[in-house]
Design a protein around this motif. Structure first.
Motif, mmCIF file in Angstrom:
data_model
loop_
_atom_site.group_PDB
_atom_site.id
_atom_site.type_symbol
_atom_site.label_atom_id
_atom_site.label_comp_id
_atom_site.label_asym_id
_atom_site.label_seq_id
_atom_site.Cartn_x
_atom_site.Cartn_y
_atom_site.Cartn_z
ATOM 1 N N LEU A 191 -7.209 4.994 1.932
ATOM 2 C CA LEU A 191 -8.403 5.831 2.078
ATOM 3 C C LEU A 191 -8.001 7.292 2.105
ATOM 4 O O LEU A 191 -6.970 7.657 2.656
ATOM 5 N N TRP A 223 -5.054 1.871 13.188
ATOM 6 C CA TRP A 223 -4.724 3.189 13.716
ATOM 7 C C TRP A 223 -4.595 3.182 15.237
ATOM 8 O O TRP A 223 -5.056 4.098 15.901
ATOM 9 N N LEU A 254 -7.079 0.194 3.947
ATOM 10 C CA LEU A 254 -6.995 1.246 4.984
ATOM 11 C C LEU A 254 -5.972 2.345 4.675
ATOM 12 O O LEU A 254 -6.294 3.528 4.758
ATOM 13 N N PRO A 255 -4.734 2.000 4.280
ATOM 14 C CA PRO A 255 -3.771 3.076 4.018
ATOM 15 C C PRO A 255 -4.110 3.901 2.782
ATOM 16 O O PRO A 255 -3.554 4.967 2.593
ATOM 17 N N ARG A 291 -9.060 10.371 10.631
ATOM 18 C CA ARG A 291 -8.300 9.398 9.869
ATOM 19 C C ARG A 291 -7.327 10.186 8.995
ATOM 20 O O ARG A 291 -7.733 10.885 8.089
ATOM 21 N N SER A 317 0.821 -1.204 0.000
ATOM 22 C CA SER A 317 0.000 0.000 0.000
ATOM 23 C C SER A 317 0.853 1.251 0.000
ATOM 24 O O SER A 317 0.490 2.261 -0.609
ATOM 25 N N GLY A 354 -1.532 2.710 10.165
ATOM 26 C CA GLY A 354 -2.134 2.595 8.832
ATOM 27 C C GLY A 354 -1.216 3.020 7.704
ATOM 28 O O GLY A 354 -1.004 2.280 6.757
ATOM 29 N N ARG A 355 -0.694 4.248 7.782
ATOM 30 C CA ARG A 355 0.239 4.671 6.747
ATOM 31 C C ARG A 355 1.206 5.692 7.315
ATOM 32 O O ARG A 355 0.993 6.211 8.400
ATOM 33 N N GLY A 388 -0.696 -3.001 5.031
ATOM 34 C CA GLY A 388 -0.573 -2.656 3.618
ATOM 35 C C GLY A 388 -0.417 -3.838 2.685
ATOM 36 O O GLY A 388 0.237 -3.729 1.658
ATOM 37 N N GLY A 389 -0.972 -4.982 3.054
ATOM 38 C CA GLY A 389 -0.903 -6.147 2.183
ATOM 39 C C GLY A 389 0.254 -7.069 2.502
ATOM 40 O O GLY A 389 0.512 -8.023 1.780
#
Lengths: 350, 469
Positions: A117, B450, A114-115, B468, A10, B324-325, B276-277
């Motif tokens: 969005l 998160w 999720l990452p 978010r 992601s 999450g990222r 992330g997969g």
């Protein structure tokens, strides 16, 4: 612009999105929502096309999650994520990422989504086919404010309505419900014109079309009168007849596009009630993202309280033209051959 | 190293600029040059140009030795003097001390002992230090004492690379160069502020460094409290280091911890999950980590600032690994309109207005506000207005290190935290760390989410929720 990524993550997809946006010279993000489409390879193209058309009204980031079936046992144990990032003209007015999941990651699709969005923006998940029984508690559904299913595409649409009602959470909605919006507004407007009390209602429509049930349940729920269903050859909904103190109100649509509204004591009127494309339905669905309380109330009325639908439409005693009779034969054919159900339905949907 | 090259490429380094590496490795000058060359080729922002490289390589040397090796330091001194003559550096030296904390006192003492730290008339000696600046108030004070014994306080530059980022510097421009933001930048209009720094990676190979330190010490103490200070501080009298540090110190000094640390702080550890997969192992399963470790990989705290501008406005700070990222953002969330002429259904989807400063990636600013959805019914929904650095300024912004190294050479201390800021930050964090040491253990959260549900509950108790990012 299209960027292909194989065996990716992601975070690499996010980088590709930023790169793609910069490359086409529009780095600003004006998108209003993230639309997640969960589907199989077979339905991906049509769903994505519909979503791209809808994105003219709602610029969005569209994530297509395609779960690929593994062909060999070895494929099932390895896990891989491939992505296709499309920005610019190829992606409507937003951005599109087609995600193909192989192996173990299929069960963890939410970790991929999720990452990706958009920050803060609402999330809508749409299952064109094979929706989970409890959308709100599905790992992907749990990410979304709005969960769109389509009972029309299910194997047993009417049974599916019952399980939707049992699993309902605020934010759930169904495209079969969206399909009847013009019918609902036309019927409501007709009732507004007269000051008579409705005594009973009959809804005619083709078999295996949950829109008939939803419309019937909505009427029963709102008017608190007995509502009967009758089968017709379709396409889709063909008519609603409301018996009132001062004569019947009939909304009749035999050909799937132009309907006639008949109110006792008034001239007949033509009403455009075209069966709509999926893109239009999705666009309408995305217009409101708060929980649809009317849908919840209609759905919870319960299919079983409607009773069994009356079989031949001619028994209703309405004077119909010859076309109607011809259609009834076709309906009987369809019933004789239930195996052809899906094919027949798809043909009828066009 | 790429940052040094980029500076040279942009013509910002003086012609005689020289670079000496000092390490235990058994290298020759050429080996060192090769390593620098590779790093530059791979990571530099500006294109590689042979003539610029030739300029740099003229002054590139390597000295091999241990930190306790007097001979090696003599050698270092000799090399510096030789370069001073050959390259004409004018007797100005900056020491970039990228050494583990435990060697720090020794290295500083060696520099003093070999007369490397005393500047002759008209020249300067500067020290650049990287985080961590201690692990609590006492150790930070000790460290400061050691450094200041050798280098004058205004010649010590603490590198916090976040402060070198364009967007961070832009916070000051946004607030104090414009008229439209500052009037609403206070408790009358702001509901709360969220500062998030999330990473999607785990601890990687840094187990030895990370275990026992944790997210709060690693990130909140320096990066997040600095971002908070820049967001909350009053307007400085001028844009110079002393005026800035005065305002930042004032606001950090006004920070008040909530009474009940149990309900207003949360710490967590990432558990096994999918990010992330990709499959990710939990913190306790990472190589080199004690399975009973109580180190936090996620920390969220609520702070209040006791002054006229911010009384009653909570600042929520959170950071974590395997979230999450990868994203760092400051969100100023405004109150709802005091009165709405629209009915409930029209505004059901309308959130709070917000100004979001995106520090990384994709630096920029987003403003969120409500707008009518096209159609016949009155339906109001959040939309965003976006400013991205990549769009409005097409030249890529200098890397943080590039900017900071140049500032060191120029002696401009605007973007470097001073001693008092470091100590004030520990003052804020120490009671929380002490409370954590004696109460409970970190909550577990699946990798790729998160953070722990406890953090959501912490905001829910205040009637708010995390954005978010």
């Amino acid at each position: 612009m299209k960027i292909d990524l194989t065996d990716t993550t992601s975070s690499k997809i996010n980088k590709a999105l930023v790169k793609g946006r910069r490359a086409i010279g529009t780095p600003a993000v004006g998108m209003v929502l993230t639309l997640v489409i969960v589907t199989d390879e077979e339905n991906a193209y049509d769903s994505l096309k519909a979503a791209n058309d809808a994105s003219r009204e709602h610029p969005s980031r569209t994530l297509v999650v395609i779960k690929r079936a593994a062909r060999s046992p070895r494929d099932r144990t390895t896990s891989r994520l491939d992505a296709e990032v499309r920005v610019g003209v190829e992606a409507g007015t937003g951005e599109t990422v087609v995600l193909r999941l192989y192996g173990e990651v299929i069960d963890h699709a939410q970790s991929v989504v999720l990452p990706l969005l958009l920050p803060d923006a609402p999330v809508v998940v749409w299952w064109p086919v094979n929706a989970p029984l409890d959308p709100a508690n599905d790992p992907l559904g749990a990410l979304a404010q709005r969960r769109v299913t389509d009972t029309y595409a299910a194997e047993d649409p009417i049974g599916e309505l019952t399980s939707r009602a049992a699993a309902y959470h605020p934010g759930d909605t169904d495209l079969s419900w969206t399909r009847i919006t013009p019918w609902r507004s036309m019927l409501a407007a007709a009732l507004d014109q007269i000051a008579c009390k409705v005594q009973s209602v009959q809804v005619d429509g083709e078999e295996f079309n949950p829109s008939c049930e939803l419309l019937a349940m909505w009427l029963a729920d709102r008017l608190d009168v007995p509502v009967k269903r009758a089968l017709s050859p379709g396409p889709g909904l063909t008519g609603v007849r409301m018996e009132t103190d001062c004569g019947p109100i009939v909304l009749d649509r035999a050909d799937g596009s132009l309907a006639t509204l008949h109110i006792e004591g008034q001239p007949n009127r033509a009403v455009a009630l075209k069966r709509r494309e999926t893109a239009e339905l999705i666009a309408e669905e995305l217009r409101r993202l708060d929980p649809d309380d009317t849908y919840a109330s209609a759905l919870k009325y319960g299919v079983e309280r409607l009773g069994e639908p009356a079989a031949p439409v001619t028994e209703t005693g309405r004077d119909k033209d010859a076309e109607q009779g011809k259609g009834a034969d076709e309906a009987a054919d369809a019933k004789k051959a239930p195996a052809k159900k899906t094919a027949a339905k798809k043909a009828a949907a066009k | 190293m790429p940052a040094v090259y980029d500076l040279a490429n942009r013509g910002l380094l003086p012609p005689g600029f020289s670079l000496i590496g000092f390490a235990r490795r058994d290298w020759e000058d050429e080996d060192f040059a090769q390593v620098v060359h590779d790093a530059v080729k791979q990571h530099s922002r500006t294109p590689f140009r042979e003539e610029v490289w030739q300029q740099l390589i003229q002054g590139m040397r390597f000295v091999q030795g241990n930190f306790d090796d007097d001979e090696a330091f003599e050698q270092l001194k000799a090399t510096i003097q030789e370069l001073d003559k050959a390259q004409g550096t004018g007797g100005n030296f900056a020491f970039y001390l990228s050494v583990p904390p435990k060697f720090f006192p020794q290295v500083v003492q060696q520099l003093k002992k070999h007369d490397l730290a005393d500047a002759p008339q008209g020249a300067w000696r500067r020290a650049v230090i990287e985080k961590p600046f201690g692990h609590d108030l006492a150790s930070a004070r000790e460290l400061n004492a050691i450094v200041h014994e050798v280098f004058a306080p205004d010649q010590v530059f603490r590198i916090d690379h976040y402060l070198g980022k364009e967007t961070v510097q832009n916070i000051l421009a946004l607030r104090f160069a414009n008229q439209m933001f500052e009037p609403i930048w206070n408790r009358s209009y702001v509901d709360h502020i969220q500062i998030t720094m999330a990473e999607d990676i785990g601890i990687g190979g840094r187990a030895g460094y990370y275990d026992g330190i944790g997210a709060a010490r690693d990130v909140i103490q320096n990066h997040l409290l600095q971002l908070m200070a820049l967001t909350a501080m009053e307007e400085p009298a001028s844009f110079d280091a002393d005026a800035l540090v005065a305002e930042k110190a004032k606001v950090l000094g006004a920070v008040r911890l909530p009474k009940d640390l149990g309900s207003s702080t949360v710490r967590g550890q990432y558990a096994a999950g999918w990010q992330g997969g990709e499959k990710a192992v939990g913190y306790l399963q990472e190589e080199g980590i004690d399975p009973k470790s109580k180190t936090d990989t996620y920390a969220a705290i609520k702070l209040e600032v006791d002054n006229r501008r911010w009384a009653g406005v909570p600042f929520y700070l959170r950071t974590g690994k395997r979230l999450g990222r990868r994203v760092t953002e400051i969100a100023v969330v405004f109150q709802r309109a005091p009165h709405s002429p629209f009915d409930h259904t029209a505004t059901e989807e309308l959130g709070h207005n917000a100004i979001v400063i995106r520090v990384q990636p994709d630096e920029g600013i987003t403003v969120r506000f409500g707008s009518k959805v096209p159609g016949t019914s009155m339906e109001i929904r959040d939309v965003s207005m976006d400013f991205a650095y990549g769009e409005s300024f097409t030249e890529s912004s200098p890397e943080a290190y590039e900017r900071l190294i140049l500032d060191v050479l120029l002696g401009d201390a605007n973007l470097f935290p001073r001693t008092e800021e470091v100590e004030l930050s520990w003052n804020i964090l120490d009671p929380i760390e002490e409370y954590w040491d004696s109460h409970g253990k970190p909550a577990q959260y699946p990798a790729g989410t998160w953070g722990p549900t406890e953090a959501d509950e912490m905001l829910a108790r205040d009637g708010r929720s995390w954005r978010r990012p």
